[in-house]
Design an enzyme around this catalytic site. Sequence first.
Site, PDB file in Angstrom:
ATOM      1  CB  CYS A   1      -3.127   0.042   5.990  1.00 52.97           C
ATOM      2  SG  CYS A   1      -3.957  -0.092   4.408  1.00 52.97           S
ATOM      3  CB  CYS A  60      -0.889  -0.026   1.232  1.00 46.23           C
ATOM      4  SG  CYS A  60      -1.564   1.568   1.684  1.00 46.23           S
ATOM      5  CD  GLU A  61       0.293   5.106  -4.290  1.00 47.96           C
ATOM      6  OE1 GLU A  61       1.129   4.634  -5.090  1.00 47.96           O
ATOM      7  OE2 GLU A  61      -0.510   5.991  -4.602  1.00 47.96           O
ATOM      8  CG  HIS A  62      -2.381   5.769   0.493  1.00 48.58           C
ATOM      9  ND1 HIS A  62      -3.579   5.291   0.021  1.00 48.58           N
ATOM     10  CD2 HIS A  62      -1.941   6.651  -0.431  1.00 48.58           C
ATOM     11  CE1 HIS A  62      -3.857   5.872  -1.128  1.00 48.58           C
ATOM     12  NE2 HIS A  62      -2.884   6.687  -1.428  1.00 48.58           N
ATOM     13  CG  HIS A  63      -1.319   3.142   5.535  1.00 48.55           C
ATOM     14  ND1 HIS A  63      -2.399   3.032   4.686  1.00 48.55           N
ATOM     15  CD2 HIS A  63      -1.665   4.062   6.455  1.00 48.55           C
ATOM     16  CE1 HIS A  63      -3.361   3.842   5.089  1.00 48.55           C
ATOM     17  NE2 HIS A  63      -2.954   4.475   6.159  1.00 48.55           N
ATOM     18  CG  HIS A  99      -5.903  -3.121   1.523  1.00 52.26           C
ATOM     19  ND1 HIS A  99      -5.253  -2.179   0.760  1.00 52.26           N
ATOM     20  CD2 HIS A  99      -6.713  -3.796   0.675  1.00 52.26           C
ATOM     21  CE1 HIS A  99      -5.656  -2.282  -0.497  1.00 52.26           C
ATOM     22  NE2 HIS A  99      -6.549  -3.244  -0.573  1.00 52.26           N
TER      23      HIS A  99
HETATM   24 ZN   LIG Z   1      -3.145   1.622   3.231  1.00 49.68          ZN
END
Ligand SMILES: [Zn+2]
Length: 251
Positions: free
Chosen positions: A213, A142-145, A211
């Site tokens: 995250c 995941c590129e956000h976390h 996910h």
């Molecule tokens: Zn994420």
Amino acid sequence: MDPAKPRALLEKRAPNCNGFLREDKKEAAAAAGAGSRGDVGGRAGRSTPPVDTWREERARSEEDNELNLPSLATAYGTILRALGEDPGRQGLLKTPWRAATAMQYFTKGYQETISDVLNDAIFDEDHDEMVIVKDIDMFSMCEHHLVPFIGKVHIGYLPNKQVLGLSKLARIVEIYSRRLQVQERLTKQIAIAITEALHPSGVGVVVEATHMCMVMRGVQKMNSKTVTSTMLGVFREDPKTREEFLTLIKS
Ligand SMILES: [Zn+2]
């Protein structure tokens, strides 16, 4: 009223990874089966990150890996200290290097291009029935976390005088998933790569993923799955073709 509710609502409003924000709708869409296509695929279509084509440049080389490993390891040492750990204690002595090497592996999709894989794997063939490869294992980040999301990819296409070596579909998944990703973009990139390579009558890609995250923080929904799909060509236009694909990947 369920006491957990207000918190869940707050969580959903927080800046968060796409999969999390959209999870409820996607679960509903997945439960609705065939009906999920227009909704989820359409939403993916409205997202605007650039979608690479299979002719993209290689973003990273083996030499880059060697060159960048020390600074990546140093960065992991900084992370350990910032977490309140002692990077000098025995169990952590080699951790920055291990973590750096592992992160390079988790993102090794940057070292390959789709054309590397597809060269010599496209064959002329008069086959005009649907080709499906389902349950392709997928491991992405995941590129956000910067934590993993993992799951399965199902791919179908209707050939138009050209077919692809079957193992290559899994390789396409590997190249795009071993990068920093969001599930929606991953799904779309796979579909577009197949379209550009084979010019088939249609392509369908469904990705189901968990996910970390979502699972490990926030509302900790252990068993929630995010489902995304991209349907192109006859898979988008013809409900019967789409139905056949969705039925076959479930069987
Ligand atoms: Zn994420």
